[in-house]
Design a protein around this motif. Structure first.
Motif, PDB file in Angstrom:
ATOM      1  N   ASN A 167      41.129  26.620  49.079  1.00 52.40           N
ATOM      2  CA  ASN A 167      41.260  25.392  48.309  1.00 52.40           C
ATOM      3  C   ASN A 167      41.641  25.606  46.856  1.00 52.40           C
ATOM      4  O   ASN A 167      41.555  24.686  46.060  1.00 52.40           O
ATOM      5  CB  ASN A 167      39.944  24.602  48.363  1.00 52.40           C
ATOM      6  N   HIS A 168      42.052  26.802  46.503  1.00 48.94           N
ATOM      7  CA  HIS A 168      42.427  27.005  45.109  1.00 48.94           C
ATOM      8  C   HIS A 168      43.584  27.980  45.005  1.00 48.94           C
ATOM      9  O   HIS A 168      43.875  28.731  45.922  1.00 48.94           O
ATOM     10  CB  HIS A 168      41.226  27.507  44.306  1.00 48.94           C
ATOM     11  N   ARG A 169      44.242  27.909  43.873  1.00 50.24           N
ATOM     12  CA  ARG A 169      45.294  28.856  43.540  1.00 50.24           C
ATOM     13  C   ARG A 169      44.918  29.528  42.225  1.00 50.24           C
ATOM     14  O   ARG A 169      44.297  28.908  41.361  1.00 50.24           O
ATOM     15  CB  ARG A 169      46.645  28.156  43.382  1.00 50.24           C
ATOM     16  N   ILE A 170      45.312  30.797  42.095  1.00 48.26           N
ATOM     17  CA  ILE A 170      45.080  31.514  40.855  1.00 48.26           C
ATOM     18  C   ILE A 170      46.354  31.445  40.028  1.00 48.26           C
ATOM     19  O   ILE A 170      47.424  31.880  40.464  1.00 48.26           O
ATOM     20  CB  ILE A 170      44.694  32.980  41.118  1.00 48.26           C
ATOM     21  N   ILE A 171      46.237  30.887  38.834  1.00 44.48           N
ATOM     22  CA  ILE A 171      47.377  30.790  37.919  1.00 44.48           C
ATOM     23  C   ILE A 171      46.967  31.463  36.616  1.00 44.48           C
ATOM     24  O   ILE A 171      46.257  30.876  35.787  1.00 44.48           O
ATOM     25  CB  ILE A 171      47.772  29.322  37.652  1.00 44.48           C
ATOM     26  N   GLY A 172      47.370  32.721  36.452  1.00 44.93           N
ATOM     27  CA  GLY A 172      46.941  33.469  35.272  1.00 44.93           C
ATOM     28  C   GLY A 172      45.432  33.567  35.224  1.00 44.93           C
ATOM     29  O   GLY A 172      44.809  34.094  36.141  1.00 44.93           O
ATOM     30  N   GLU A 173      44.839  33.017  34.147  1.00 48.00           N
ATOM     31  CA  GLU A 173      43.384  33.036  34.010  1.00 48.00           C
ATOM     32  C   GLU A 173      42.745  31.768  34.563  1.00 48.00           C
ATOM     33  O   GLU A 173      41.534  31.598  34.488  1.00 48.00           O
ATOM     34  CB  GLU A 173      43.005  33.195  32.524  1.00 48.00           C
TER      35      GLU A 173
END
Length: 296
Positions: A196-202
């Protein structure tokens, strides 16, 4: 949160380790120390009998362990034995060292190897009928054999030991159950986050919840902002054409939305400003690109 879970798991593992060592150590003492306790008690019996004979110079020979539960007392010189004193002394010394109260005693003539006297005790001495109490055995060479009938009631593993072991067993069950619970919970949480989530940088980007999370700080997004960022995050560092963004976000409903797209992009840029690794770049006349760099 992840660190807290790791601490809990480590603490549980330490409890299990300490509990296991404690139970093992307690059980080992029961086996290892029992013969020594018997020998100490019987050597004291021998010394008391010598004193009853007014003998303060001769020695009690080393106590012999004939088998797991059978021991022999022998003397350097001949000795006279009073059965009543023998019964009383053995009873007192075994109680003093908290050894079992169930045993058989035999008085053996060293020369003939015959049993001159014997009796059995089961429980407290006053509850047993001891024969030949009034008979005295003249000075001669004697060996006293003591056969322990039960070794489960001594001090190293009596009621306290049983309670201790039971408590540690319960503690181990609780610890193992807790470990399993935290492990499953962590797996469930990991699965939930990953899906349910994406990692975008920090940032952690949660499209369904329309929010960005960084260092436990949440940044709310509007529906359109979330949809646009989701499209860009699917293909980081790649150009997404304006037509595609407009079609997928506004569903090509015929409304002029070019300016709206630019407005939402501007708002997203402001919400991403505190992360130098992420920025939305305008590719003039083509579309937008979400640039994500990684720190060395």
């Amino acid at each position: 949160m992840f660190m807290k879970k790791k601490v809990k798991v480590v603490a549980i593992l330490l409890i299990v380790l300490v509990g296991s060592i404690s139970v093992f150590s307690f059980s080992s003492k029961k086996i290892s120390f029992y013969p020594e306790k018997v020998k100490v008690a019987l050597r004291s019996v021998g010394n008391q009998l010598l004193l009853k004979n007014n003998d303060t110079t001769s020695l009690v020979l080393p106590i012999k362990r004939i088998s797991d539960k059978t021991y022999e007392i022998s003397f350097q010189k001949e000795i006279a034995i009073n059965p009543e004193e023998l019964v009383e002394i053995i009873d007192v010394e075994l109680k003093k060292t908290e050894l079992p109260q169930n045993y058989i005693t035999e008085l053996i003539d060293c020369t003939t190897k015959e049993v001159s006297y014997s009796y059995e005790v089961l429980g407290p001495i006053e509850e047993n009928s001891i024969s030949c109490i009034g008979r005295n055995f003249p000075e001669s060479c004697y060996t006293i054999k003591v056969m322990m009938l039960d070794d489960t009631d001594h001090s190293l593993y009596g009621s306290v030991g049983n309670v201790y072991t039971f408590s540690m067993f319960v503690l181990l069950l609780i610890a193992m159950s807790s470990l399993t619970f935290f492990k499953r919970k962590e797996q469930n949480n990991t699965t939930e986050v990953n899906s349910n989530h994406r990692i975008i940088g920090e940032f952690l980007f949660f499209p369904d919840q329309q929010k960005l999370v960084k260092d436990e700080t949440e940044i709310s997004l509007t529906t359109k902002e979330s949809e646009i960022l989701n499209l860009l995050a699917r293909q980081p560092n790649q150009i997404i054409k304006r037509e595609q963004l407009i079609k997928e976000v506004w569903e090509d409903n015929g409304v002029i939305v070019g300016r709206s797209l630019d407005m939402f992009i501007s708002k997203l840029r402001k919400k991403l400003t505190n992360n130098a690794e992420v920025k939305i770049v305008n590719i003039h006349g083509v579309g937008y690109k979400l640039e994500v760099t990684t720190k060395n």
